[in-house]
Scaffold this motif. Sequence first.
Motif, PDB file in Angstrom:
ATOM      1  N   LEU A  52      -9.918 -30.101  22.368  1.00  0.00           N
ATOM      2  CA  LEU A  52      -8.713 -29.208  23.219  1.00  0.00           C
ATOM      3  C   LEU A  52      -7.952 -29.790  23.684  1.00  0.00           C
ATOM      4  O   LEU A  52      -6.244 -29.454  23.594  1.00  0.00           O
ATOM      5  N   LEU A  53      -8.406 -31.454  23.999  1.00  0.00           N
ATOM      6  CA  LEU A  53      -6.921 -32.142  24.312  1.00  0.00           C
ATOM      7  C   LEU A  53      -6.372 -31.815  23.034  1.00  0.00           C
ATOM      8  O   LEU A  53      -4.873 -32.345  23.418  1.00  0.00           O
ATOM      9  N   GLY A  54      -6.743 -32.385  22.284  1.00  0.00           N
ATOM     10  CA  GLY A  54      -5.841 -33.557  21.075  1.00  0.00           C
ATOM     11  C   GLY A  54      -5.180 -32.152  20.516  1.00  0.00           C
ATOM     12  O   GLY A  54      -4.096 -32.500  19.944  1.00  0.00           O
ATOM     13  N   LEU A  55      -6.034 -30.820  20.489  1.00  0.00           N
ATOM     14  CA  LEU A  55      -5.032 -29.748  19.959  1.00  0.00           C
ATOM     15  C   LEU A  55      -3.520 -29.482  20.432  1.00  0.00           C
ATOM     16  O   LEU A  55      -3.421 -29.026  20.307  1.00  0.00           O
ATOM     17  N   VAL A  56      -3.143 -29.441  22.456  1.00  0.00           N
ATOM     18  CA  VAL A  56      -2.840 -29.257  23.118  1.00  0.00           C
ATOM     19  C   VAL A  56      -1.749 -30.331  22.681  1.00  0.00           C
ATOM     20  O   VAL A  56      -0.454 -30.427  22.689  1.00  0.00           O
ATOM     21  N   VAL A  57      -1.894 -32.055  22.746  1.00  0.00           N
ATOM     22  CA  VAL A  57      -1.273 -32.724  22.262  1.00  0.00           C
ATOM     23  C   VAL A  57      -0.454 -32.398  21.216  1.00  0.00           C
ATOM     24  O   VAL A  57       0.993 -32.771  21.050  1.00  0.00           O
ATOM     25  N   SER A  58      -1.587 -32.066  20.353  1.00  0.00           N
ATOM     26  CA  SER A  58      -0.643 -31.749  18.221  1.00  0.00           C
ATOM     27  C   SER A  58       0.861 -30.484  18.627  1.00  0.00           C
ATOM     28  O   SER A  58       1.506 -31.102  17.568  1.00  0.00           O
ATOM     29  N   ASN A  59       0.299 -29.623  19.330  1.00  0.00           N
ATOM     30  CA  ASN A  59       1.176 -28.466  19.626  1.00  0.00           C
ATOM     31  C   ASN A  59       1.838 -29.164  19.607  1.00  0.00           C
ATOM     32  O   ASN A  59       3.286 -28.173  20.016  1.00  0.00           O
ATOM     33  N   SER A  60       1.980 -29.268  20.980  1.00  0.00           N
ATOM     34  CA  SER A  60       3.077 -29.981  21.804  1.00  0.00           C
ATOM     35  C   SER A  60       4.293 -30.626  21.274  1.00  0.00           C
ATOM     36  O   SER A  60       5.675 -31.058  22.268  1.00  0.00           O
ATOM     37  N   VAL A  61       3.899 -31.759  20.737  1.00  0.00           N
ATOM     38  CA  VAL A  61       5.181 -32.723  19.988  1.00  0.00           C
ATOM     39  C   VAL A  61       6.098 -31.652  19.263  1.00  0.00           C
ATOM     40  O   VAL A  61       7.591 -31.723  19.141  1.00  0.00           O
ATOM     41  N   ILE A  62       6.035 -30.277  18.948  1.00  0.00           N
ATOM     42  CA  ILE A  62       7.336 -29.706  18.665  1.00  0.00           C
ATOM     43  C   ILE A  62       8.379 -29.690  18.921  1.00  0.00           C
ATOM     44  O   ILE A  62       9.485 -29.432  18.045  1.00  0.00           O
ATOM     45  N   PRO A  63       8.561 -29.397  20.031  1.00  0.00           N
ATOM     46  CA  PRO A  63       9.631 -28.942  21.155  1.00  0.00           C
ATOM     47  C   PRO A  63      10.395 -30.369  20.690  1.00  0.00           C
ATOM     48  O   PRO A  63      12.052 -30.272  20.078  1.00  0.00           O
ATOM     49  N   GLY A  64      10.167 -31.668  21.324  1.00  0.00           N
ATOM     50  CA  GLY A  64      10.636 -32.872  20.839  1.00  0.00           C
ATOM     51  C   GLY A  64      11.652 -32.821  19.444  1.00  0.00           C
ATOM     52  O   GLY A  64      12.629 -33.399  19.601  1.00  0.00           O
ATOM     53  N   VAL A  65      10.605 -32.568  18.774  1.00  0.00           N
ATOM     54  CA  VAL A  65      10.670 -33.352  17.406  1.00  0.00           C
ATOM     55  C   VAL A  65      11.798 -32.720  16.958  1.00  0.00           C
ATOM     56  O   VAL A  65      12.928 -32.195  16.273  1.00  0.00           O
ATOM     57  N   ILE A 117       9.098 -23.253  18.450  1.00  0.00           N
ATOM     58  CA  ILE A 117       8.992 -21.997  17.792  1.00  0.00           C
ATOM     59  C   ILE A 117      10.615 -21.533  17.811  1.00  0.00           C
ATOM     60  O   ILE A 117      11.438 -21.332  17.370  1.00  0.00           O
ATOM     61  N   ILE A 118      11.330 -21.576  19.160  1.00  0.00           N
ATOM     62  CA  ILE A 118      12.248 -21.357  19.617  1.00  0.00           C
ATOM     63  C   ILE A 118      13.125 -21.965  18.945  1.00  0.00           C
ATOM     64  O   ILE A 118      14.066 -21.451  18.505  1.00  0.00           O
ATOM     65  N   LEU A 119      12.710 -23.561  19.461  1.00  0.00           N
ATOM     66  CA  LEU A 119      14.275 -24.657  19.624  1.00  0.00           C
ATOM     67  C   LEU A 119      14.289 -24.448  17.927  1.00  0.00           C
ATOM     68  O   LEU A 119      14.932 -23.832  17.365  1.00  0.00           O
ATOM     69  N   ILE A 120      12.753 -24.704  16.766  1.00  0.00           N
ATOM     70  CA  ILE A 120      12.734 -24.432  15.576  1.00  0.00           C
ATOM     71  C   ILE A 120      14.134 -23.368  15.104  1.00  0.00           C
ATOM     72  O   ILE A 120      14.644 -23.257  13.524  1.00  0.00           O
ATOM     73  N   THR A 121      13.227 -21.508  15.728  1.00  0.00           N
ATOM     74  CA  THR A 121      14.534 -20.317  15.345  1.00  0.00           C
ATOM     75  C   THR A 121      15.974 -20.666  15.060  1.00  0.00           C
ATOM     76  O   THR A 121      16.526 -20.512  14.213  1.00  0.00           O
ATOM     77  N   GLU A 122      15.995 -21.241  16.183  1.00  0.00           N
ATOM     78  CA  GLU A 122      17.618 -21.448  16.850  1.00  0.00           C
ATOM     79  C   GLU A 122      17.694 -22.298  16.194  1.00  0.00           C
ATOM     80  O   GLU A 122      19.202 -21.685  15.671  1.00  0.00           O
TER      81      GLU A 122
END
Length: 316
Positions: A52-65, A117-122
Amino acid sequence: MFDLWQVVLKAWNFLAEPFSFEFILRAFASALIVGTLCAVTGSFLIVRRLSLLGLVVSNSVIPGVAIAFLLSLNIFVGGFLSGVLATLALSWLQLKTRIKEDAAMGIVMAVFFSLGIILITEIQKTKKVDLNEFLYGNILGITYPDLFTSLGIGVVALVIVYVLFRQLVLRSFDPLWTEAVGLPANRLHYTLMALISLTVVASMQAVGVVLTIALMIIPGATAYLITKRFATMIKVAMGLGVVSSIVGLYISFYLDIPSGPSIVMVSAVLLLATIFLGPLVRRLPWQALYDRIYGVVVLKDETVPNTAALERADKE
């Protein structure tokens, strides 16, 4: 009349046809990198029960991208920093509040993923950006700069694992003993989390952040079922990851389906085959041969104690 030569020729054409396209060559090279790297780092998550921690990290890179894209910076650097920040946020919640680990993981993942998701939508309002490529990847669209960047990240991550292998293994199996012998247990933990972030950003272009965690966990889980030594588990997981990536690409090419999900589904099929065919393999006359190959045991029922696993890892 059966013509063996014609069969061989057709099989060769079937295997060679995708390589007539340059983008397929880049895709296969990327698959080898991603399959290997995800298997290595994912194996540590399996034995530490931190999927589950791996899932957290994998989804958390999106804002940085997304932020890196807005600032015209390298998206790989942005994703890595975002993943590290998520790890620090998770640790802060655990140390400074009464929130349990599983709840803290859910909070961090939800917040970072939603922000991304908010940032990418913007971004999509002013620039043409395909959200699916961030989430699910596009291995067939890999460019040479992307490929070389993934290769560089993969080499760095694997070198770190090689240098710190014994310490990381000890930290994974017995954190208290790690501290007792004077090793920096917390630093090793954050090192592993940084490696997970590197794995995610290296695999992002190929299979996306959503499917990266699947490619990290499924081959490792399959290898966990058929081996009793951690070093062997990593080798088996690497083989499964590479095979899944290559077979998935072939299926994607000939059936014209998305490559990332195709790779993950092949991994899932291999896992199911291991689960259901394992008892059958144990009854075969060459089972003893499996027992001698690097300590591999086909679906043994007994659980190996942590101390024994550490002794085996140390010997290797």
